[in-house]
Design a protein around this motif. Structure first.
Motif, PDB file in Angstrom:
ATOM      1  N   ILE A  83       0.854  -1.204   0.000  1.00  0.00           N
ATOM      2  CA  ILE A  83       0.000   0.000   0.000  1.00  0.00           C
ATOM      3  C   ILE A  83       0.888   1.253   0.000  1.00  0.00           C
ATOM      4  O   ILE A  83       0.664   2.193  -0.770  1.00  0.00           O
TER       5      ILE A  83
ATOM      6  N   ALA B 196       1.772   3.980  -3.374  1.00  0.00           N
ATOM      7  CA  ALA B 196       1.510   5.422  -3.303  1.00  0.00           C
ATOM      8  C   ALA B 196       2.817   6.215  -3.216  1.00  0.00           C
ATOM      9  O   ALA B 196       2.787   7.418  -2.914  1.00  0.00           O
TER      10      ALA B 196
ATOM     11  N   ARG C  16       5.019   6.177  -0.950  1.00  0.00           N
ATOM     12  CA  ARG C  16       5.239   6.704   0.398  1.00  0.00           C
ATOM     13  C   ARG C  16       6.246   5.802   1.135  1.00  0.00           C
ATOM     14  O   ARG C  16       5.894   5.070   2.060  1.00  0.00           O
TER      15      ARG C  16
ATOM     16  N   LEU D  84       6.768   5.568   4.932  1.00  0.00           N
ATOM     17  CA  LEU D  84       5.882   4.796   5.822  1.00  0.00           C
ATOM     18  C   LEU D  84       6.361   3.350   6.014  1.00  0.00           C
ATOM     19  O   LEU D  84       5.662   2.531   6.599  1.00  0.00           O
TER      20      LEU D  84
ATOM     21  N   LEU E 256      -1.320   0.805  13.370  1.00  0.00           N
ATOM     22  CA  LEU E 256      -0.836   1.068  12.011  1.00  0.00           C
ATOM     23  C   LEU E 256      -0.842   2.570  11.719  1.00  0.00           C
ATOM     24  O   LEU E 256       0.181   3.139  11.357  1.00  0.00           O
ATOM     25  N   VAL E 257      -1.984   3.184  11.871  1.00  0.00           N
ATOM     26  CA  VAL E 257      -2.102   4.627  11.649  1.00  0.00           C
ATOM     27  C   VAL E 257      -2.007   5.311  13.016  1.00  0.00           C
ATOM     28  O   VAL E 257      -2.798   5.003  13.902  1.00  0.00           O
TER      29      VAL E 257
ATOM     30  N   GLN F 202      -3.430  10.783  13.794  1.00  0.00           N
ATOM     31  CA  GLN F 202      -4.183  10.853  12.536  1.00  0.00           C
ATOM     32  C   GLN F 202      -5.656  10.518  12.739  1.00  0.00           C
ATOM     33  O   GLN F 202      -6.451  10.629  11.809  1.00  0.00           O
TER      34      GLN F 202
ATOM     35  N   LEU G 204      -5.139   3.674   6.560  1.00  0.00           N
ATOM     36  CA  LEU G 204      -3.811   3.896   5.990  1.00  0.00           C
ATOM     37  C   LEU G 204      -3.929   4.716   4.708  1.00  0.00           C
ATOM     38  O   LEU G 204      -3.067   5.557   4.412  1.00  0.00           O
TER      39      LEU G 204
ATOM     40  N   MET H  36      -3.640   8.407   5.002  1.00  0.00           N
ATOM     41  CA  MET H  36      -2.302   8.993   5.221  1.00  0.00           C
ATOM     42  C   MET H  36      -1.508   9.131   3.928  1.00  0.00           C
ATOM     43  O   MET H  36      -0.424   9.715   3.923  1.00  0.00           O
ATOM     44  N   LEU H  37      -2.006   8.542   2.856  1.00  0.00           N
ATOM     45  CA  LEU H  37      -1.172   8.394   1.661  1.00  0.00           C
ATOM     46  C   LEU H  37      -1.100   9.628   0.770  1.00  0.00           C
ATOM     47  O   LEU H  37      -0.185   9.761  -0.033  1.00  0.00           O
TER      48      LEU H  37
ATOM     49  N   HIS I  44      -2.846  10.112  -1.773  1.00  0.00           N
ATOM     50  CA  HIS I  44      -2.862   9.516  -3.105  1.00  0.00           C
ATOM     51  C   HIS I  44      -4.302   9.514  -3.578  1.00  0.00           C
ATOM     52  O   HIS I  44      -5.168   8.937  -2.911  1.00  0.00           O
TER      53      HIS I  44
ATOM     54  N   LEU J 255      -9.256   1.337  -1.168  1.00  0.00           N
ATOM     55  CA  LEU J 255      -9.045   0.449  -0.010  1.00  0.00           C
ATOM     56  C   LEU J 255     -10.375   0.098   0.665  1.00  0.00           C
ATOM     57  O   LEU J 255     -10.577  -1.038   1.099  1.00  0.00           O
TER      58      LEU J 255
END
Lengths: 255, 266
Positions: free
Chosen positions: A38, A42, A44, A47, A179-180, A184, B47, B50-51, B53, B60
């Motif tokens: 994932i 993207a 990223r 991450l 995870l996040v 956030q 998740l 946070m991307l 994108h 997702l």
């Protein structure tokens, strides 16, 4: 202390061959690949460390919760529960020692996740703060054992331990920012997550894998340890009450 | 006269209903299991937030919502191998009826539960992440969820038969299988993100096709893109079921009858 160490050693011997441990070892690389794909898709790459931290905590928690649910049930089905309780040794010490063994074993999932990131995706993650990471891993394993011991006592009374085990996975991972990060998530969720040691552990692990200096590491590790200790005390208290109840009702082997 | 396959599946379904009632109450399913599965969708979709994108969150959310029915359905691996633990496998193999029909019916509660879970996830949770549906699309979405659940059931039956002699591995196999599907079948990232060989292998999984069809419905793409993947989804499901039957009959039941070991290898 000798009782605690004996319980820990006993569980380590059992866990190395148990399907639960095999499951965590087998699924950690897959979880890592899922999270990394994932992030990579993207672009990223920042991450990557998130993708290593999450499977570690998920694997450890799955192992801790698994043994907490099965420990009493297994003793009961083997007919050894009465003998264990009749001994002068404290059952809560045995419980926490056995859960700690699998929590420590679960640390190996971090190595697995790190290897998957490196070999599979070419992202070799540096560990800029190894001392903080090592201390956080130890405190986290202890906190996991303490917290999961609460479940062990509840499982004595509950016939549907498997449902509780399942329920206490993803909602907790989500709430604790496994995870996040909690930062956030919506503001109203954050105080709930902060009550559980997992949120502090997740932040600490990620900080230890980040180049930037880790702020207040000792204090944050202490919070993990304190939350774990509170879990152990609650678990011990609950277990004592549950045992008093099943002794009084004569239902130790029936519940 | 021996019971017909229809009757065997029906008895299996009755068994499945009893099994489900013994496992869950409506409360523990709704607040325990369903809550856990919705949290799983939020966990992975989070998740995406946070991307930075474009389209990541929606992608997702849709993939993980459909994935819930796969996770639910893969419990067929555990319940099928449970026949050995219950001591009923030898009786099933010894009976003149074909045990595969019994297996086909006795875990059907899982795809039904998966259908309900994915429906709630897609219609209840999806809109919060941009996954919205027009009324005319609803029957098609439900059909694709059902096809995913039944296709995965066939995959699960195949895996169940594989581990029937090593039931200790039932959870390891079912968890690894659904995580592999989650990783490589287009749930989190498009299939073409992975090497070509992986992309080729996942064409054998019904989920890959039903998910492609569901994304086509969601994006209002032409009917050919919606119905095109349905054919390989049905075909692959049929192949998994056939493989399960062949393996059970010739590689499990026949050798076990000869050796008399069905109850010994637990």
């Amino acid at each position: 202390m000798s009782l605690f160490m004996a319980a820990l050693r006993f569980q380590l011997r059992l866990a190395a061959h148990s399907p639960g441990t095999l499951q965590v070892w087998a699924t950690a690389p897959l979880f890592t690949a899922v999270f990394l794909s994932i992030a990579e898709h993207a672009d990223r790459t920042d991450l990557t460390s998130f993708a290593v931290v999450a499977p570690t905590l998920m694997g450890q928690w799955a192992l801790a919760l698994g043994i907490a649910g099965e420990l009493i049930a297994e003793e009961r089905s083997q007919g050894t529960l009465e003998a264990v309780i009749a001994t002068p040794g404290r059952l809560s010490v045995i419980v926490v020692g056995r859960i700690l063994a699998v929590s420590l074993l679960g640390v190996t999932t971090m190595a697995e996740a790190w290897l998957v990131a490196g070999v599979g995706f070419g992202r070799w993650i540096a560990v800029p703060h190894p001392v903080v990471l090592a201390a956080a891993l130890l405190a986290n394993a202890a906190a996991m054992a303490g917290t999961a011991s609460i479940m062990a006592s509840l499982f004595v009374l509950m016939p549907s331990a498997r449902i509780v085990q399942n329920t206490l996975t993803y909602p907790l991972y989500l709430l604790c920012g496994v995870l996040v990060p909690l930062s956030q998530l919506p503001a109203w969720v954050r105080p709930l997550g902060r009550v559980v040691f997992l949120s502090w552990s997740a932040d600490l692990f990620r900080a230890a894998l980040d180049e930037a200096a880790v702020s207040r590491p000792a204090g944050r590790i202490a919070v993990v340890a304190l939350l774990g200790l509170s879990g152990y005390l609650i678990g011990a208290l609950l277990l004592a009450r549950v045992l008093r109840r099943v002794r009084r009702l004569g239902t130790l082997t029936h519940t | 006269m021996y019971p017909s396959p229809f009757h065997l599946v029906r008895y299996g379904v009755l068994n499945a209903v009893a099994d489900f009632k013994a496992t869950y109450t409506w409360r523990s399913w709704s607040f325990g299991w369903l809550g856990r599965m919705l949290a799983q969708v939020l966990f992975f979709t989070g998740l995406g937030g946070m991307l930075d994108h474009p389209g990541a969150v929606r992608y997702l959310a849709l993939g993980n919502a459909l994935m819930t029915c796969v996770v639910d359905t893969m419990a067929v691996v555990a319940t099928t191998s449970g026949e050995r633990r219950a001591g009923t496998l030898s009786l099933l193999v010894a009976s003149p009826a074909d045990p595969m029909w019994v297996f086909a019916g006795r875990s059907l509660h899982w795809p039904v539960s998966g259908f309900a879970t994915a429906s709630v996830a897609l219609f209840g949770l999806g809109p919060f992440f941009g996954v919205t549906w027009a009324a005319a699309q609803v029957p098609l979405v439900l059909l694709l969820i059902a096809l995913t659940a039944l296709g995965t059931y066939c995959v699960g039956l195949f895996l169940a038969v594989l581990v029937i002699n090593v039931p200790r591995l039932r959870n390891v196999v079912s968890n690894c299988a659904y995580l592999a599907m989650m990783g490589f079948c287009g749930v989190q990232v498009p299939v073409d993100f992975w090497p070509r060989a992986v992309g080729a292998v996942v064409q054998a999984v019904p989920l890959t096709h039903t998910l492609r069809a569901l994304r086509a419905v969601s994006d209002n793409r032409p009917a050919a893109e919606v119905f095109g993947p349905v054919v390989p989804a049905v075909l692959t499901a049929g192949c998994w079921l056939l493989a399960a039957v062949v393996i059970f009959r010739w590689l499990v039941a026949v050798p076990a009858r000869g050796a008399g070991t069905l109850d010994l290898s637990y």
